[in-house]
Design an enzyme around this catalytic site. Structure first.
Site, PDB file in Angstrom:
ATOM      1  N   ASP A  24      39.948  47.013  58.108  1.00 60.76           N
ATOM      2  CA  ASP A  24      39.033  45.888  58.291  1.00 60.76           C
ATOM      3  C   ASP A  24      38.886  45.576  59.775  1.00 60.76           C
ATOM      4  O   ASP A  24      39.801  45.840  60.564  1.00 60.76           O
ATOM      5  CB  ASP A  24      39.566  44.650  57.574  1.00 60.76           C
ATOM      6  CG  ASP A  24      39.422  44.742  56.059  1.00 60.76           C
ATOM      7  OD1 ASP A  24      38.663  45.605  55.582  1.00 60.76           O
ATOM      8  OD2 ASP A  24      40.083  43.947  55.358  1.00 60.76           O
TER       9      ASP A  24
ATOM     10  N   TYR B 211      52.071  47.958  55.991  1.00 59.84           N
ATOM     11  CA  TYR B 211      51.419  46.884  56.734  1.00 59.84           C
ATOM     12  C   TYR B 211      52.411  45.781  57.097  1.00 59.84           C
ATOM     13  O   TYR B 211      53.387  45.549  56.379  1.00 59.84           O
ATOM     14  CB  TYR B 211      50.308  46.243  55.890  1.00 59.84           C
ATOM     15  CG  TYR B 211      49.161  47.155  55.540  1.00 59.84           C
ATOM     16  CD1 TYR B 211      48.066  47.286  56.386  1.00 59.84           C
ATOM     17  CD2 TYR B 211      49.170  47.876  54.350  1.00 59.84           C
ATOM     18  CE1 TYR B 211      47.002  48.112  56.057  1.00 59.84           C
ATOM     19  CE2 TYR B 211      48.106  48.704  54.015  1.00 59.84           C
ATOM     20  CZ  TYR B 211      47.029  48.820  54.873  1.00 59.84           C
ATOM     21  OH  TYR B 211      45.980  49.636  54.552  1.00 59.84           O
TER      22      TYR B 211
ATOM     23  N   ASP C  68      40.895  35.702  54.055  1.00 54.75           N
ATOM     24  CA  ASP C  68      41.562  35.719  55.359  1.00 54.75           C
ATOM     25  C   ASP C  68      40.964  34.611  56.216  1.00 54.75           C
ATOM     26  O   ASP C  68      39.996  33.939  55.825  1.00 54.75           O
ATOM     27  CB  ASP C  68      41.449  37.089  56.047  1.00 54.75           C
ATOM     28  CG  ASP C  68      40.010  37.535  56.288  1.00 54.75           C
ATOM     29  OD1 ASP C  68      39.190  36.699  56.722  1.00 54.75           O
ATOM     30  OD2 ASP C  68      39.697  38.719  56.056  1.00 54.75           O
TER      31      ASP C  68
ATOM     32  N   ARG D 159      44.834  41.288  51.536  1.00 52.73           N
ATOM     33  CA  ARG D 159      44.251  39.933  51.438  1.00 52.73           C
ATOM     34  C   ARG D 159      44.405  39.384  50.017  1.00 52.73           C
ATOM     35  O   ARG D 159      44.745  38.216  49.815  1.00 52.73           O
ATOM     36  CB  ARG D 159      42.762  39.977  51.797  1.00 52.73           C
ATOM     37  CG  ARG D 159      42.455  40.169  53.256  1.00 52.73           C
ATOM     38  CD  ARG D 159      40.971  40.297  53.480  1.00 52.73           C
ATOM     39  NE  ARG D 159      40.455  41.567  52.987  1.00 52.73           N
ATOM     40  CZ  ARG D 159      39.256  41.742  52.434  1.00 52.73           C
ATOM     41  NH1 ARG D 159      38.460  40.706  52.256  1.00 52.73           N
ATOM     42  NH2 ARG D 159      38.853  42.928  52.054  1.00 52.73           N
TER      43      ARG D 159
END
Length: 307
Positions: free
Chosen positions: A38, A66, A80, A178
Site C-alpha cells: 500500500d 510485517y 487505517d 488493516r
C-alpha cells in the site's frame, strides 16, 4: 543490468512508482516487483531487473512479515489513519487485554477483505466503488496467521497511553493487516485502525537486505550499484538445485530435456512437477527445470538469460 535490488519502499508512494524510480536509477528498461505494498506502507519490495524478470512468477510471496502500529479507539473507512474517521471510542483495554484476544487470530482464520482494496467485484476495483461511497458484500476468505505477537511498549516510539501498540505479524499471501487490526479492535470493543505498516520480510528477502532510494542513488553515483545487485537464483534459493555436465548444460539451454536417471542430486523418487535450480559444473545458474515422471526427464521450465 540483471538481478534483484531489494528496495526499502518509502511511505506515500505506490509500489509502481517505487519500481519506476528503481528502474530509472539502474538504467534498466525491464523491471517488475514481488508483492505490492500500500502507498502508506514501507519496507521490503524486491525489484527484478533485466533477465531476472523472467522468473517473477516463481518467486514466493509467502510468508510475509510485517511490523504494524495499531491505534486503539478509532475506526476509519479505510481501516487505517489515512481514511475518514467513522467513530472514536474510549479505550479501556490495555496490554493484557490485547494479548488475551490475539490467540483467536492466530492460525487459519477467515477475513473479509476491506472495501479499500484492489480486489474486483463484477470487474470493478473495490476501492473505486468505495470512493463513490458504494459498499458491496464481500465473501470472507481463508488466510493464515503463522505468528502474531505484541511487541514491547514503546516500540517504534509508540505510546500505550495514547492507545498505540506494535504488532509483529507473519502471514500468508492475501492477508490484510488493516483488516486484522480492525478485527482486533472490534474484539476489544474500542475499535482500532492501522497507524503505520512496515513489511520486514517476504519470501527469502528481509529488511536487512533492503536499500533505500537514497542508498541506490548514492551507489549509482559512485559506480557501485552493480555490487548491490543480488543474483536471481538467490530469490529462488528455496528450491532444490542440481548441477549438470557441460553437454547437459548445452542441451538444457537449447530447450532439451535431461534424463532424470543421469542427473546426480535428483532423488530416486522425485515429486512430479517439482522445480529445480539448474547449475553448470562451474556453478553458473542456467535456469529452472521441472520433473516429469511421465517422461522420466527434467524438462526446461525457464532458461536464464542475462537480458
Amino acid at each position: 543490468m540483471t538481478g534483484v535490488l531489494c528496495l526499502n519502499k518509502p511511505a506515500d508512494c505506490t509500489s509502481f512508482q517505487a519500481v519506476r524510480w528503481t528502474r530509472a536509477i539502474a538504467g534498466e528498461k525491464k523491471a517488475g516487483h514481488c508483492g505490492t505494498l500500500d502507498p502508506m506502507a514501507t519496507g521490503v519490495l524486491p525489484v527484478m531487473l533485466g533477465g531476472a524478470t523472467r522468473f517473477l512468477e516463481f518467486l514466493p510471496t509467502s510468508p510475509k512479515r510485517y511490523r504494524a502500529v495499531m491505534k486503539l479507539g478509532v475506526r476509519t473507512d479505510t481501516l487505517d489513519l489515512t481514511g475518514t474517521v467513522l467513530e472514536t471510542r474510549e479505550v479501556a483495554a490495555g496490554r493484557k487485554d490485547i494479548e488475551a484476544v490475539l490467540e483467536r487470530f492466530r492460525g487459519n482464520i477467515l477475513q473479509v477483505p476491506p472495501m479499500y482494496s484492489a480486489l474486483k467485484k463484477d470487474g470493478v476495483r473495490l476501492y473505486d466503488l468505495a470512493r463513490k461511497g458504494v459498499e458491496v458484500e464481500r465473501e470472507a476468505r481463508p488466510v493464515t496467521i503463522d505468528a502474531l505477537e505484541l511487541l514491547p511498549d514503546g516500540t517504534d516510539g509508540t505510546d500505550p497511553a495514547a492507545g498505540e501498540y506494535v504488532l509483529d505479524v507473519t502471514c500468508s499471501k492475501g492477508t490484510y493487516i488493516r483488516t486484522l487490526i480492525d478485527d482486533i479492535g472490534q474484539s476489544l470493543s474500542c475499535g482500532a485502525a492501522m497507524a503505520a505498516l512496515c513489511r520486514t520480510g517476504v519470501g527469502v528477502f528481509t529488511l536487512e537486505d533492503a536499500l533505500t532510494i537514497s542508498e541506490l542513488e548514492a551507489a549509482r553515483d559512485s559506480g557501485t550499484l552493480s555490487d548491490l545487485l543480488l543474483p536471481v537464483d538467490k530469490a529462488l534459493s528455496f528450491l532444490p538445485s542440481v548441477n549438470v555436465s557441460d553437454p547437459q548444460g548445452v542441451r538444457f539451454q537449447n530447450g532439451g530435456e535431461l534424463d532424470l536417471a543421469r542427473l546426480r542430486g535428483i532423488p530416486e523418487a522425485p515429486e512430479d512437477g517439482a522445480l529445480y535450480r539448474v547449475y553448470s559444473q562451474e556453478t553458473d545458474f542456467l535456469g529452472l527445470g521441472e520433473v516429469s515422471l511421465e517422461t522420466g526427464a527434467l524438462s526446461v521450465r525457464k532458461v536464464f538469460v542475462s537480458r
